[in-house]
Design a protein around this motif. Sequence first.
Motif, mmCIF file in Angstrom:
data_model
loop_
_atom_site.group_PDB
_atom_site.id
_atom_site.type_symbol
_atom_site.label_atom_id
_atom_site.label_comp_id
_atom_site.label_asym_id
_atom_site.label_seq_id
_atom_site.Cartn_x
_atom_site.Cartn_y
_atom_site.Cartn_z
ATOM 1 N N MET A 158 52.520 33.470 47.695
ATOM 2 C CA MET A 158 51.597 33.401 46.287
ATOM 3 C C MET A 158 50.994 32.170 46.493
ATOM 4 O O MET A 158 52.085 30.915 46.200
ATOM 5 C CB MET A 158 52.174 34.022 45.151
ATOM 6 N N ALA A 199 50.012 28.519 44.993
ATOM 7 C CA ALA A 199 50.214 27.707 43.746
ATOM 8 C C ALA A 199 48.919 26.739 43.461
ATOM 9 O O ALA A 199 48.971 26.148 42.514
ATOM 10 C CB ALA A 199 51.372 26.888 43.640
ATOM 11 N N ILE A 200 47.993 26.894 44.490
ATOM 12 C CA ILE A 200 46.683 26.389 44.234
ATOM 13 C C ILE A 200 45.368 27.009 43.710
ATOM 14 O O ILE A 200 44.830 26.708 42.639
ATOM 15 C CB ILE A 200 46.412 25.454 45.478
ATOM 16 N N ASP A 201 45.352 28.109 44.324
ATOM 17 C CA ASP A 201 44.375 28.885 43.960
ATOM 18 C C ASP A 201 45.005 30.038 42.978
ATOM 19 O O ASP A 201 45.410 31.013 43.619
ATOM 20 C CB ASP A 201 43.843 29.845 45.510
ATOM 21 N N PHE A 202 45.083 29.530 41.878
ATOM 22 C CA PHE A 202 46.176 30.284 40.931
ATOM 23 C C PHE A 202 45.412 29.895 39.547
ATOM 24 O O PHE A 202 45.098 28.813 39.064
ATOM 25 C CB PHE A 202 47.608 29.245 41.138
ATOM 26 N N ASP A 203 45.863 30.957 38.582
ATOM 27 C CA ASP A 203 45.755 30.607 37.282
ATOM 28 C C ASP A 203 46.790 31.304 36.418
ATOM 29 O O ASP A 203 47.484 32.367 36.903
ATOM 30 C CB ASP A 203 44.299 31.176 36.834
ATOM 31 N N SER A 228 48.568 34.516 38.474
ATOM 32 C CA SER A 228 47.767 35.254 39.212
ATOM 33 C C SER A 228 47.629 34.225 40.631
ATOM 34 O O SER A 228 46.935 32.993 40.247
ATOM 35 C CB SER A 228 46.588 35.670 38.849
ATOM 36 N N GLY A 229 47.950 34.356 41.766
ATOM 37 C CA GLY A 229 47.813 33.730 42.897
ATOM 38 C C GLY A 229 47.373 34.530 43.972
ATOM 39 O O GLY A 229 47.676 35.440 44.089
ATOM 40 N N LYS A 230 46.477 33.767 44.736
ATOM 41 C CA LYS A 230 46.018 34.366 45.942
ATOM 42 C C LYS A 230 47.108 34.652 46.992
ATOM 43 O O LYS A 230 47.755 33.686 47.071
ATOM 44 C CB LYS A 230 44.858 33.438 46.406
ATOM 45 N N TYR A 231 47.179 35.674 47.669
ATOM 46 C CA TYR A 231 48.039 35.686 48.512
ATOM 47 C C TYR A 231 47.769 35.150 50.107
ATOM 48 O O TYR A 231 46.756 35.293 50.275
ATOM 49 C CB TYR A 231 48.359 37.388 49.030
ATOM 50 N N LEU A 232 48.635 34.388 50.495
ATOM 51 C CA LEU A 232 48.227 34.046 51.865
ATOM 52 C C LEU A 232 49.407 34.274 52.769
ATOM 53 O O LEU A 232 50.460 34.247 52.680
ATOM 54 C CB LEU A 232 48.323 32.260 51.776
#
Lengths: 147, 147, 147, 147, 147, 147, 147, 147, 147, 147
Positions: J113, J115-119, J138-142
Amino acid sequence: MLTKDDVTMKILEAKKAAGLGWEDIAEKIDMSPVFTHSACVGMNAFPADKAAALGELLSLSDEAVEVLTESPTKNFAQTVPTDPCIYRFYEIVGVYGPTLKALIHEKFGDGIMSAIDFDMTVERVENPKGDRVKIEMSGKYLAYNAW
Amino acid sequence: MLTKDDVTMKILEAKKAAGLGWEDIAEKIDMSPVFTHSACVGMNAFPADKAAALGELLSLSDEAVEVLTESPTKNFAQTVPTDPCIYRFYEIVGVYGPTLKALIHEKFGDGIMSAIDFDMTVERVENPKGDRVKIEMSGKYLAYNAW
Amino acid sequence: MLTKDDVTMKILEAKKAAGLGWEDIAEKIDMSPVFTHSACVGMNAFPADKAAALGELLSLSDEAVEVLTESPTKNFAQTVPTDPCIYRFYEIVGVYGPTLKALIHEKFGDGIMSAIDFDMTVERVENPKGDRVKIEMSGKYLAYNAW
Amino acid sequence: MLTKDDVTMKILEAKKAAGLGWEDIAEKIDMSPVFTHSACVGMNAFPADKAAALGELLSLSDEAVEVLTESPTKNFAQTVPTDPCIYRFYEIVGVYGPTLKALIHEKFGDGIMSAIDFDMTVERVENPKGDRVKIEMSGKYLAYNAW
Amino acid sequence: MLTKDDVTMKILEAKKAAGLGWEDIAEKIDMSPVFTHSACVGMNAFPADKAAALGELLSLSDEAVEVLTESPTKNFAQTVPTDPCIYRFYEIVGVYGPTLKALIHEKFGDGIMSAIDFDMTVERVENPKGDRVKIEMSGKYLAYNAW
Amino acid sequence: MLTKDDVTMKILEAKKAAGLGWEDIAEKIDMSPVFTHSACVGMNAFPADKAAALGELLSLSDEAVEVLTESPTKNFAQTVPTDPCIYRFYEIVGVYGPTLKALIHEKFGDGIMSAIDFDMTVERVENPKGDRVKIEMSGKYLAYNAW
Amino acid sequence: MLTKDDVTMKILEAKKAAGLGWEDIAEKIDMSPVFTHSACVGMNAFPADKAAALGELLSLSDEAVEVLTESPTKNFAQTVPTDPCIYRFYEIVGVYGPTLKALIHEKFGDGIMSAIDFDMTVERVENPKGDRVKIEMSGKYLAYNAW
Amino acid sequence: MLTKDDVTMKILEAKKAAGLGWEDIAEKIDMSPVFTHSACVGMNAFPADKAAALGELLSLSDEAVEVLTESPTKNFAQTVPTDPCIYRFYEIVGVYGPTLKALIHEKFGDGIMSAIDFDMTVERVENPKGDRVKIEMSGKYLAYNAW
Amino acid sequence: MLTKDDVTMKILEAKKAAGLGWEDIAEKIDMSPVFTHSACVGMNAFPADKAAALGELLSLSDEAVEVLTESPTKNFAQTVPTDPCIYRFYEIVGVYGPTLKALIHEKFGDGIMSAIDFDMTVERVENPKGDRVKIEMSGKYLAYNAW
Amino acid sequence: MLTKDDVTMKILEAKKAAGLGWEDIAEKIDMSPVFTHSACVGMNAFPADKAAALGELLSLSDEAVEVLTESPTKNFAQTVPTDPCIYRFYEIVGVYGPTLKALIHEKFGDGIMSAIDFDMTVERVENPKGDRVKIEMSGKYLAYNAW
């Protein structure tokens, strides 16, 4: 040659098989629960008679009983304990350590509470808002004396 | 802007000038000595009325009184405390930590003693072999519940 | 408000100006050189009369004299000391620590040598192969007693 | 191939079986108790004749006797020793290290006490207020000389 | 009161103003470049005559000259040095340390090379494939002797 | 599959059985003692012909000979070496590291001494005041060049 | 005396006032952006002509220009970098370090990529799925050669 | 149950027996050498078809092939890598980390280069002054966006 | 005597053989996936009925079922987690920790979110720009109350 | 030149003077409370318009507003946070980290998940047994993709 760890393992097995709690064992050998557990996990040495009593209670070998009376080497596995139950005590030392020091100095002078000439109890106190853990520590005051 | 450290420094100066001990101050503002000291050195926050009482007792400025009520950040300066008086408590956690955990689990189940919903006292107990430090801790039991 | 460090700095300046050694100072205030130095650098507290004697000897202010009698917080700056003169003692504890423990246990039982009820001397011993440093430590034995 | 640890284990077993203390063994092979224990636990090397004497006393194999004479690698298991008996010596180095350094410099000049050309004794001293541990260290002074 | 750091700063300024290299300074005061630099940055003490010579060369105050002769406390700022030029030496100790130990033991017996009774030189050696740094260390062998 | 550690163990056993020193082995396979020991304990790789020569000398298996030629992973077991013989070299890097850096910069410019394109010798130098260990290191100078 | 940090601060101020980016500065003094930034923040030394060019571009003092050419001491502030942008590179070394080592060994033999005889570029590469950072490193291969 | 480590061991044995290099294997299963090695030593997971191809190439069991496709736990054995070949990359992050961050910020804005959506190549570049290692990294830029 | 680790290993084997996911298992024993996994890897204790249900589902022995209900010791293997998936959560605590503290204090007063009276869910949220991980934590607020 | 710390200090003063909470400020500049606080304490960068809005709201200087938009360096002061409110989140990562990893892998495959594209949001949820802190991340899955 049996190590302290080997004997701890044997005690845990025998205790489980016998369905005994630490307080039960402590009562049967007439020693405090704190010191009993501590000596069973190898952090303290049993007096010879208590080792014998435990050996009889849990059917330990003579060699195991002798090992229980040896001076242990007290190595802490973790500099900062991670288990939450133990960490809370570390946190209390961190948060309230300077306070404990200030109050000991105010009441006694420059010195410390001994962690060797020391005893402790753990109790459950009923409370309608949720039961509480009560811990009592008592240690001899030792003064720094000029020489 | 005053920091918690600035206010602690002012309190220590005023306390020294007034010749008061921590127990004296605690009694005058009607709060326990442990919490009073802890909040004075910036490890806890004063309730508004106690901050006001302390401010009056030690002639602190309004800004200082307000700072006393703010939530502190509790940073421990040393991972392993080196001061002998504080280290002994760290050693007790190291030596008896697994025992505290085992007895709490036996008496309550899987959980911890809270270090937040918590209080503590320090007393001097006279003893012909040398006076003793007596410490009583009481913390709410919190259970790990499955969900 | 003067700190222990401020007072140490004043002592070092006055000592240098007066051309006194630590042993000279110790003799003049009738306290051991080890404890005298230790208290002057803020690792121990002076008894009130010794603080007064030192204050007179080195013309310290009343506030400085009072600070000398306060309980110090003993923070070690380095976990492993790097100065070669101090490191050698750390190495001795590392190399001979288990031996000291074994011999104390053999002579006394399960317990420790107190570092609080403790004194120490340092001497120079002439020797044709090169003079030697002789250090004598004496500390009270404290036993772990079951309870 | 036997390691130093293997031989230590054999010595501990033989010592226990023979009911000998470290001082007994030291006396029988005519070497100091400190060096004897230290070499038995693998922190020092035995001179060939002492290794032979120990081998005879405890019925060790020829290979074990040879291993006793090999140069050991002295790894300390813990940066900060946690065992309370050993920790107290670490604390003494922390609290009194700068004092030891200052007094050595005052008596000798810029240099150190050797931890190699070094010997030590441990004694029990009777005392009505509680017996005391007496430790004497003697190490050659080594000077930092400009070149 | 001037500290060792203050004096180092003064030396660096005077050296820069005078356009002198470390080897120039060393030659003028007739001491090795290694010891000269080491004492100028406060890791060693100057003999009185060399301190006086340096003071004259760089026009240092009398107090600064005196400070140069005091025993330094040698604190290493970093446990593992990060500067690549210094790190390479740390790496050499890591990679070749056991080898140095083995060869010293083979040639001398159980003991060490002293880092106190010690000297060192640094040279540039021309080489068509790229010039090389040549470092020579010489330290007295000290034996572990049984007692 | 044999590891580097397995092969080191076999070499130590064969060396002991043959009564050979490291210098003897180095001479017989015509490689420097430092590199020979270092490669035998798995901190460097043998050239194929030297591995073969060692294999013949000590009757190692073909697989062991092949393992000797593999690139090793050089993990240091301890961040700060505790063995006194190795620690002294760490101390030298701590005390004289900034000096080595300053002199290399003065003689060469901004750069380092390579620890890869590097060789070293260890010698015993007789001295009436006590024999000395002499160590010579030579490493290629590498410059930081702007790009 | 200006330190490297002082000069960095001046550069950052002048750069901000001039509204220049690092690539702009690099282009104007004709040096790579990586080395330019690195030398501006004190991790590398400027060649004399580049320091002069930067001094002219940003109106730095002569002393500042000279400081830029001095060999820096490269201390990393954090053992494990915490800034997420820098940490990702640390993670790459952790995850892919053994792979880099294995492939270098396969392609070259036992040795390393130099971090001194080294250069690097950073580029932005457009990509419809999200632009990418492209980093190219080039370092001289250095072999471990037996001696 | 086979662990990732068990499977790595089997791969290394099979690779040695087959006389294959990492680049050979990578080519035969049509995946990059970096990812191939990384997944073989358990730091990444194989796609199912690549695991099958590797299994066929090296005659691995079905269970081993399945283990290769599992998500690994990426634990780095050492906080600061000591192997010189890997350490150089750590040093590059230490020395050039702030530079990488500054240039990424200048080219993209506040954000990072992903270490997950990431690829890398290692090449040997011939050079008359000594061949060079060339490393290319490419990672997706990820922005910190306010929300 | 079975340890928690032994039982975890048995569960992983049985789960693999049965082709079940953690969410499948959680659903079948009617407990949340987070707590189910946590208790299966030995970081939490199963309630007796859930342990029995799991035992039946995966055909575990009675002893294994009993072990599942015991209070675990929660030791974290790494102070700073290195696995990238877990590290990102550590980074979130580092970057946003002071923010979480400030907002909790603003909404509740001086206190904490309990990590014991706590629950958590993990979900996959579809998103055209790339699916997202959604984590919800809920913990009881505990206040620091003066006493 | 203003640093991020200087600007944080100005914001805290202005916020206190204005009697605003973090949620008030967040609402007035129309940004989430988490990101607002995080950027105000220098752990994130403000978008230009939000910095301007904050500057107007709190009467910050133009330079301060510009500093708010710069990319921050995110250094965590403590490896293990000691403040109890922040520590609990560290503990959650320690206890439930492997669980988060396992569930993410089960739902998405091998990846993390972000931690940058995250809120993130923090809410207070009323509860008769004691109000609860609810945190949503909520974080984007990479994904780790082979290449």
